[in-house]
Design an enzyme around this catalytic site. Sequence first.
Site, PDB file in Angstrom:
ATOM      1  CD  GLU A 250      -1.458  -4.374   2.793  1.00  0.00           C
ATOM      2  OE1 GLU A 250      -2.649  -4.134   2.533  1.00  0.00           O
ATOM      3  OE2 GLU A 250      -0.578  -3.487   2.832  1.00  0.00           O
TER       4      GLU A 250
ATOM      5  CE  LYS B  77      -5.962  -1.226   5.535  1.00  0.00           C
ATOM      6  NZ  LYS B  77      -5.255  -0.919   4.266  1.00  0.00           N
TER       7      LYS B  77
ATOM      8  CB  CYS C 173      -1.432  -0.724   4.671  1.00  0.00           C
ATOM      9  SG  CYS C 173      -0.679   0.308   3.378  1.00  0.00           S
TER      10      CYS C 173
END
Length: 495
Positions: free
Chosen positions: A257, A314, A366
């Site tokens: 990430e 995301k 994540c």
Amino acid sequence: MRIALATLAGGIHVLAFAPFYWWPLSIISLAILYYLWLNASPRSALVYGYVYGLAMFGFGVSWMYISLHTYGNMPAWVAAFSVGLGIAYISIFPALCGYFQGFFRETKPWLRLVLLMPAIWILLEWVRGWFLTGFPWLSIGYVYIQTPLSNLAPLGGVYLVGLISAVSAGSFVAVARFFSRSSVLAVLGVAGFWGLGWGLNTTTWTSPVGEPIQVGMIQNNVSIEAKWDEAESQRIIEEYIIRSADLLEQDLIVWPEAAVPDYLDNLHTNFWRFVEQHPADFVFGVLYREQLGGSKQYYNSVAAITDKIHLYHKHHLVPFGEFFPAPWLFGPLLNMLDMPMSSFTAGQENQDPLRAADNWFAVSICYEDAFPNIGRSQIKRSGLMLNISEDIWFGNSFAPHQRLQMARFRARESERTMIRSSNTGLSSIINWKGGVDRYTPQFEEAVLKSVAQPRSGVTPYIAYGDRPVLLIISVIVTFFLLWKFVTRRGYSVRN
């Protein structure tokens, strides 16, 4: 004495989760709490549940302080207050479970233990997983990833496994406290579910498809301070390039990430020349910006570089970490703090899978992999799963291990291999049964090379999600509501 027992029960429950994996403590912990609730008034049961929650979450998610203070630059007192407030909030859910079940004390005690308490517990876990953006940490089903119950995950997910474990705890209290034919049958029924889990060990809902792909993951253990120092940006990118240059036999190279600490449209020509000339496809975390209307939108993104650029933005952002809810209220706090990556826009909910190395990938960033329903639509169209993470936010705490445990459950629910790349460690290849084939140590630079086999097909959980479990819970709760209604009307209900 009862308050102390509730505190002890909540505290030991954490030891059932990663990194300890002492799963029997989960059943013991819930059994103690159920015993305390058995003859308690709704108000007393609420108190026992709240104390239990304070102990469990206070011990189990104390890493939030590290995220906010050590890496998020919050002043110590603000971070401590915020964590305390968060723990006080999520502890409400076990408290409500105690409170609601307490209204059915006139029903058969063994039925409350075996059916009602477990059903309300799992229902409130499910609500906790989405209410106010959701916090699904320490859902009890995750405890059983290394037990036969994990083989039920493809059928009903983490909440089905959690429901069976909660019923297990209630059944043991029932047979110990109210030994009867009914309570013995309840224990035998629980044993049957455990036996079913063992019997399903060789059952598969999916099958291998295509050729395995060679995967390389780069873990550079970059500090937060260096990552967001503009002067360090080019050096960090160069280190990823150097470690990737020799991976000439890999089909896919994955960086974690925000591995590239810059905007995609701002990357240097040397970077593009390297990835275009390398024989592998690249997937990496990067910042992305675009002009929409009169304002710019910023995204925490995954880029897949093949013959063209594929993007995933995301969707489930971290509140107070990647965005501030109600900016009219929290704007002054945002201006006071110096928190990197705190003003992102959420990507669309149902994005397409990413294409790389001639395969489709269901992608998450994540802690998105902590939410069971995120990505189900992608998984239906993908042969593999991929998660990129920045676990430095959690320091040397329980959190990276807990996250890996949840990721393993996502792989088991979907019967898909997960490629999981992290900046600071526990980068791993999780096989389709939830086992970890290979992983890297924490806080070290490493290169992980492995093989990932794509699969096709859809498990019942990916097809139907949590609906079957919620239906079971609805039937149980409706049964008790009808029982209460009938008995209040003066009718007798036989055992």
